[in-house]
Write an enzyme that holds these catalytic residues in place. Structure first.
Site, PDB file in Angstrom:
ATOM      1  CD  GLU A 281      -1.254  -2.437   1.864  1.00 36.83           C
ATOM      2  OE1 GLU A 281      -1.915  -3.488   1.797  1.00 36.83           O
ATOM      3  OE2 GLU A 281      -0.115  -2.388   2.349  1.00 36.83           O
ATOM      4  CB  CYS A 295       0.546 -14.952  -1.408  1.00 34.58           C
ATOM      5  SG  CYS A 295       0.768 -16.539  -2.241  1.00 34.58           S
ATOM      6  CE1 TYR A 296       0.639  -7.487   2.899  1.00 33.52           C
ATOM      7  CE2 TYR A 296       0.131  -6.216   0.930  1.00 33.52           C
ATOM      8  CZ  TYR A 296       0.229  -6.305   2.302  1.00 33.52           C
ATOM      9  OH  TYR A 296      -0.101  -5.222   3.087  1.00 33.52           O
ATOM     10  CG  HIS A 297      -0.626  -7.129  -3.882  1.00 30.27           C
ATOM     11  ND1 HIS A 297      -0.971  -5.916  -3.320  1.00 30.27           N
ATOM     12  CD2 HIS A 297       0.730  -7.090  -4.053  1.00 30.27           C
ATOM     13  CE1 HIS A 297       0.114  -5.166  -3.174  1.00 30.27           C
ATOM     14  NE2 HIS A 297       1.159  -5.856  -3.608  1.00 30.27           N
ATOM     15  NE  ARG A 328      -4.371  -9.526   2.873  1.00 29.27           N
ATOM     16  CZ  ARG A 328      -4.422 -10.766   2.358  1.00 29.27           C
ATOM     17  NH1 ARG A 328      -3.744 -11.046   1.253  1.00 29.27           N
ATOM     18  NH2 ARG A 328      -5.112 -11.707   2.966  1.00 29.27           N
TER      19      ARG A 328
END
Length: 398
Positions: A281, A295-297, A328
């Protein structure tokens, strides 16, 4: 370079001998030890005594210390050798002494000897000053609480020395930091016969070995690259200052990147899935995201299986930078070479769900009541492995 740091570096160079050490919870008495006072390593006894003491006796000698270019204390250098004790400590600083409080844990104490019983001492309290001090003398963070080799005449063991010389001979200028870090790992691993099993079983010790070797390798590179430059007179003060700044900036830049490169190799050797410098972000870039940025997004990926790790050589001032690097993930981790942080700061970190990761041998530098919230590198790797074992299979090959 700050005013206090200018003074410290000058004093160390003028002194007969000097040492530096991170102030720990043991020094301030927070660990419930025998007494407060600065613990001095056994290797540094030559700064205080003419001959090494014999176990079974106590030694107590008076010394005067001039602190922060401001005030004096009539202190004592003590060797405790009776019974089970075998340690050196500087004690007696008088009421109101400002550098043995909880807030000083993690500060860097620099002690310089000018006469048999006269010393000057300084406490560096900011990350920038501490980093610049280490850069100025090209010191490894693991080489504290011992005599500073101001002239840098110390030699590594012969086998490692030969390997380092072979690496340096390949270059006429400084290689890119990733190549330098790999060269240090290769030299250390070959000299000490390190294999993958060593990295799996003792990543904390191996990491410190790599970092220390890279500091030595970098010294050799500096001597080769700059030898012609410093052998000639400088045409002006500006030219001299420009060259000095180039050297210091290169040292600082290398130290930060070096830590990230070595951690990445540790993680790779342990078969962890990770990605460096993922954009999150507001264009933030955490140092490591496990398992990766995709995976984070992906909001369908379980948030509790994501791990974010920052890497900073020192963290007294900089730990807050990690807090907003990945929205996150609530609980974040920060690997640091900082040897001790105050209870107040550790409480703040706890409140913000930030967890420190430090080399195993540094755990005892932190207040006892907070150690359960701090893990070593081996434990952190085990936690990430456990999370990745629980990952849905469709994400394993992204």
């Amino acid at each position: 370079m700050s005013e206090i740091l200018n003074l410290v570096t000058s004093k160390v160079q003028q002194a007969k001998s000097a040492l530096c050490k991170f102030i720990t919870a043991n020094d301030t008495g927070l660990t419930g030890g025998h007494q407060c006072g600065f613990h001095i390593s056994k290797e540094a006894w030559t700064m205080f005594l003419d001959k090494e003491p014999i176990k079974g006796v106590n030694i107590d000698i008076p010394i005067r210390i001039h602190w922060q270019n401001d005030f004096d204390t009539d202190s004592r250098f003590k060797y405790y050798g009776v019974g089970t004790r075998n340690e050196y400590r500087i004690t007696r600083f008088g009421r109101g002494f400002p550098f043995l409080n909880d807030e000083n844990v993690g500060d860097l104490l620099v002690l310089a000897r000018f006469d048999k019983d006269y010393y000057e001492a300084f406490v560096l309290q900011t990350d920038d000053d501490i980093d610049e001090f280490f850069s100025f003398f090209n010191l490894s963070y693991d080489k504290t609480n011992q005599i500073i080799d101001v002239k840098q005449t110390g030699q590594p063991e012969q086998r490692l020395k030969n390997l380092i010389n072979s690496f340096v001979a390949k270059f006429d200028r400084f290689p890119e930091t990733r190549i330098m870090a790999k060269g240090a790992r290769d030299c250390y691993n070959e000299a000490n016969r390190i294999i993958n099993q060593n990295i799996l079983k003792a990543p904390d010790d191996v990491l410190l070995g790599w970092l220390d070797t890279e500091y030595t390798l970098f010294k050799y590179m500096e001597e080769k690259v700059y030898s012609d430059v410093i052998s000639m007179p400088f045409p002006s003060i500006d030219a001299f200052v420009s060259m000095a700044n180039e050297v210091l900036n290169r040292r600082k830049s290398r130290a930060g990147k070096s830590l990230e490169h070595h951690l990445a190799d540790i993680f790779t050797q342990n078969s962890l899935l990770f990605e460096e410098q993922v954009i999150t972000e507001d264009n933030k870039k955490p140092d490591f995201v496990f398992p990766n940025g995709e995976c984070y997004h992906n909001l369908a990926f379980p948030g509790d299986l994501l791990t974010v790790l920052g890497a900073k050589t020192t963290c007294k001032d900089r730990w807050r930078q990690v807090l907003n690097e990945a929205d996150r993930v609530d609980d974040k981790f920060l690997f640091t070479l900082q040897q001790g942080v105050s209870s107040n700061q550790l409480k703040e970190m706890q409140d913000y769900h930030l967890h420190l990761v430090v080399p195993h041998k540094y755990l005892t530098c932190f207040p006892k009541e907070y150690r359960t919230g701090i893990c070593d590198l081996y434990t952190f790797i085990g936690m990430v492995k456990e999370r990745q074992e629980r990952m849905p299979k469709q994400y394993l090959f992204l």
